[in-house]
Design a protein around this motif. Structure first.
Motif, PDB file in Angstrom:
ATOM      1  N   ALA A  70       1.016  -1.343   0.105  1.00  0.00           N
ATOM      2  CA  ALA A  70       0.170   0.060   0.024  1.00  0.00           C
ATOM      3  C   ALA A  70       0.894   1.384   0.043  1.00  0.00           C
ATOM      4  CB  ALA A  70      -0.952  -0.145   1.296  1.00  0.00           C
ATOM      5  N   SER A  71       1.935   1.308   0.725  1.00  0.00           N
ATOM      6  CA  SER A  71       2.724   2.281   0.801  1.00  0.00           C
ATOM      7  C   SER A  71       3.523   2.683  -0.601  1.00  0.00           C
ATOM      8  CB  SER A  71       3.656   2.155   1.589  1.00  0.00           C
ATOM      9  OG  SER A  71       4.796   3.137   1.787  1.00  0.00           O
ATOM     10  N   GLU A  72       4.005   1.426  -1.172  1.00  0.00           N
ATOM     11  CA  GLU A  72       4.563   1.759  -2.813  1.00  0.00           C
ATOM     12  C   GLU A  72       3.238   2.298  -3.666  1.00  0.00           C
ATOM     13  OE1 GLU A  72       5.978  -2.127  -3.519  1.00  0.00           O
ATOM     14  OE2 GLU A  72       7.830  -1.847  -2.284  1.00  0.00           O
ATOM     15  N   ARG A  73       2.148   1.768  -3.632  1.00  0.00           N
ATOM     16  CA  ARG A  73       1.030   2.245  -4.369  1.00  0.00           C
ATOM     17  C   ARG A  73       0.868   4.017  -4.008  1.00  0.00           C
ATOM     18  NH1 ARG A  73      -1.478  -2.690  -2.966  1.00  0.00           N
ATOM     19  NH2 ARG A  73      -2.718  -1.237  -1.409  1.00  0.00           N
ATOM     20  N   GLN A  74       0.772   4.229  -2.772  1.00  0.00           N
ATOM     21  CA  GLN A  74       0.620   5.636  -2.429  1.00  0.00           C
ATOM     22  C   GLN A  74       1.967   6.515  -3.072  1.00  0.00           C
ATOM     23  OE1 GLN A  74       0.047   5.450   1.552  1.00  0.00           O
ATOM     24  NE2 GLN A  74      -2.049   5.135   1.839  1.00  0.00           N
ATOM     25  N   ALA A  75       3.086   6.030  -3.073  1.00  0.00           N
ATOM     26  CA  ALA A  75       4.203   6.607  -3.377  1.00  0.00           C
ATOM     27  C   ALA A  75       4.142   6.722  -5.136  1.00  0.00           C
ATOM     28  CB  ALA A  75       5.694   5.943  -3.017  1.00  0.00           C
ATOM     29  N   ASP A  76       3.523   5.758  -5.770  1.00  0.00           N
ATOM     30  CA  ASP A  76       3.259   5.926  -6.963  1.00  0.00           C
ATOM     31  C   ASP A  76       2.403   6.950  -7.352  1.00  0.00           C
ATOM     32  OD1 ASP A  76       5.411   4.144  -7.569  1.00  0.00           O
ATOM     33  OD2 ASP A  76       3.802   2.469  -7.774  1.00  0.00           O
ATOM     34  N   ILE A  77       1.323   6.802  -6.815  1.00  0.00           N
ATOM     35  CA  ILE A  77       0.081   7.818  -6.990  1.00  0.00           C
ATOM     36  C   ILE A  77       0.760   9.325  -6.765  1.00  0.00           C
ATOM     37  CG2 ILE A  77      -2.023   8.616  -6.201  1.00  0.00           C
ATOM     38  CD1 ILE A  77      -2.714   5.677  -5.734  1.00  0.00           C
ATOM     39  N   PHE A  78       1.375   9.381  -5.633  1.00  0.00           N
ATOM     40  CA  PHE A  78       1.944  10.804  -5.345  1.00  0.00           C
ATOM     41  C   PHE A  78       2.861  11.354  -6.360  1.00  0.00           C
ATOM     42  CE2 PHE A  78       5.061  13.630  -3.380  1.00  0.00           C
ATOM     43  CZ  PHE A  78       4.263  14.634  -3.096  1.00  0.00           C
ATOM     44  N   GLN A  79       3.510  10.349  -6.912  1.00  0.00           N
ATOM     45  CA  GLN A  79       4.753  11.009  -8.142  1.00  0.00           C
ATOM     46  C   GLN A  79       3.975  10.956  -9.197  1.00  0.00           C
ATOM     47  OE1 GLN A  79       7.807  11.120  -7.374  1.00  0.00           O
ATOM     48  NE2 GLN A  79       8.042  11.883  -9.433  1.00  0.00           N
ATOM     49  N   LEU A  81       0.714  12.441  -9.495  1.00  0.00           N
ATOM     50  CA  LEU A  81       0.314  13.838  -9.316  1.00  0.00           C
ATOM     51  C   LEU A  81       1.349  14.723  -9.206  1.00  0.00           C
ATOM     52  CD1 LEU A  81      -2.248  12.741  -6.265  1.00  0.00           C
ATOM     53  CD2 LEU A  81      -3.086  13.433  -8.649  1.00  0.00           C
ATOM     54  N   PHE A  82       2.358  14.555  -8.870  1.00  0.00           N
ATOM     55  CA  PHE A  82       3.729  15.268  -8.750  1.00  0.00           C
ATOM     56  C   PHE A  82       3.969  15.805 -10.297  1.00  0.00           C
ATOM     57  CE2 PHE A  82       8.035  16.934  -7.909  1.00  0.00           C
ATOM     58  CZ  PHE A  82       7.700  17.884  -7.249  1.00  0.00           C
ATOM     59  N   ASP A  83       4.142  14.691 -11.007  1.00  0.00           N
ATOM     60  CA  ASP A  83       4.587  15.030 -12.375  1.00  0.00           C
ATOM     61  C   ASP A  83       3.475  15.519 -13.114  1.00  0.00           C
ATOM     62  OD1 ASP A  83       6.971  13.464 -11.861  1.00  0.00           O
ATOM     63  OD2 ASP A  83       6.180  11.633 -12.703  1.00  0.00           O
ATOM     64  N   ARG A  84       2.283  15.536 -13.022  1.00  0.00           N
ATOM     65  CA  ARG A  84       1.191  16.011 -13.765  1.00  0.00           C
ATOM     66  C   ARG A  84       1.003  17.555 -13.424  1.00  0.00           C
ATOM     67  NH1 ARG A  84      -4.527  13.042 -13.656  1.00  0.00           N
ATOM     68  NH2 ARG A  84      -4.163  13.609 -11.443  1.00  0.00           N
ATOM     69  N   LYS A  85       1.504  17.766 -12.258  1.00  0.00           N
ATOM     70  CA  LYS A  85       1.129  19.365 -11.647  1.00  0.00           C
ATOM     71  C   LYS A  85       2.033  20.298 -12.410  1.00  0.00           C
ATOM     72  CE  LYS A  85       1.113  22.064  -7.527  1.00  0.00           C
ATOM     73  NZ  LYS A  85       1.397  22.019  -6.132  1.00  0.00           N
ATOM     74  N   PRO A  86       1.558  21.427 -13.207  1.00  0.00           N
ATOM     75  CA  PRO A  86       2.258  22.428 -13.796  1.00  0.00           C
ATOM     76  C   PRO A  86       3.138  23.328 -12.561  1.00  0.00           C
ATOM     77  CG  PRO A  86      -0.155  23.026 -13.660  1.00  0.00           C
ATOM     78  CD  PRO A  86       0.012  21.518 -13.077  1.00  0.00           C
ATOM     79  N   SER A  87       4.259  23.426 -13.320  1.00  0.00           N
ATOM     80  CA  SER A  87       5.242  24.234 -12.257  1.00  0.00           C
ATOM     81  C   SER A  87       4.605  25.897 -12.478  1.00  0.00           C
ATOM     82  CB  SER A  87       6.639  23.840 -12.631  1.00  0.00           C
ATOM     83  OG  SER A  87       6.787  24.263 -14.021  1.00  0.00           O
ATOM     84  N   ALA A  88       4.869  26.448 -11.383  1.00  0.00           N
ATOM     85  CA  ALA A  88       4.438  27.724 -11.372  1.00  0.00           C
ATOM     86  C   ALA A  88       5.640  28.755 -11.930  1.00  0.00           C
ATOM     87  CB  ALA A  88       4.022  28.244 -10.051  1.00  0.00           C
TER      88      ALA A  88
END
Length: 88
Positions: A70-79, A81-88
């Motif tokens: 579950a921790s590895e799945r959460q880390a993948d999901i977070f990554q 989301l972080f890669d998809r977020k546009p930088s400011a």
């Protein structure tokens, strides 16, 4: 590994209980079965506790394996989301 430990624990518990039942059944009638049970407790109680601990350790390993997945799945999901977020 956890399934092996669970099986060893449960089979060990069953063997100890069946051995106690066989000792009590072979003791005869009257107060002898109770006396036989009390005489068998010095080896049966530690054996039962040991097999319960083995089964509990196997269960704990299964839980830790699920937590890690579950921790590895959460880390993948977070990554993602972080890669998809546009930088400011």
């Amino acid at each position: 590994m956890e399934k092996i430990l669970l099986w060893v624990g449960w089979i060990g518990i069953a063997i100890v209980i069946f051995a106690l039942l066989a000792i009590v059944a072979a003791a005869g009638r009257g107060y002898y079965p109770m006396l036989a049970l009390v005489a068998a407790l010095p080896w049966a109680a530690p054996a039962l506790v040991g097999f319960v601990l083995v089964a509990a350790f196997g269960s704990m390993l299964a839980q830790l394996k699920a937590i890690r997945a579950a921790s590895e799945r959460q880390a993948d999901i977070f990554q993602k989301l972080f890669d998809r977020k546009p930088s400011a």
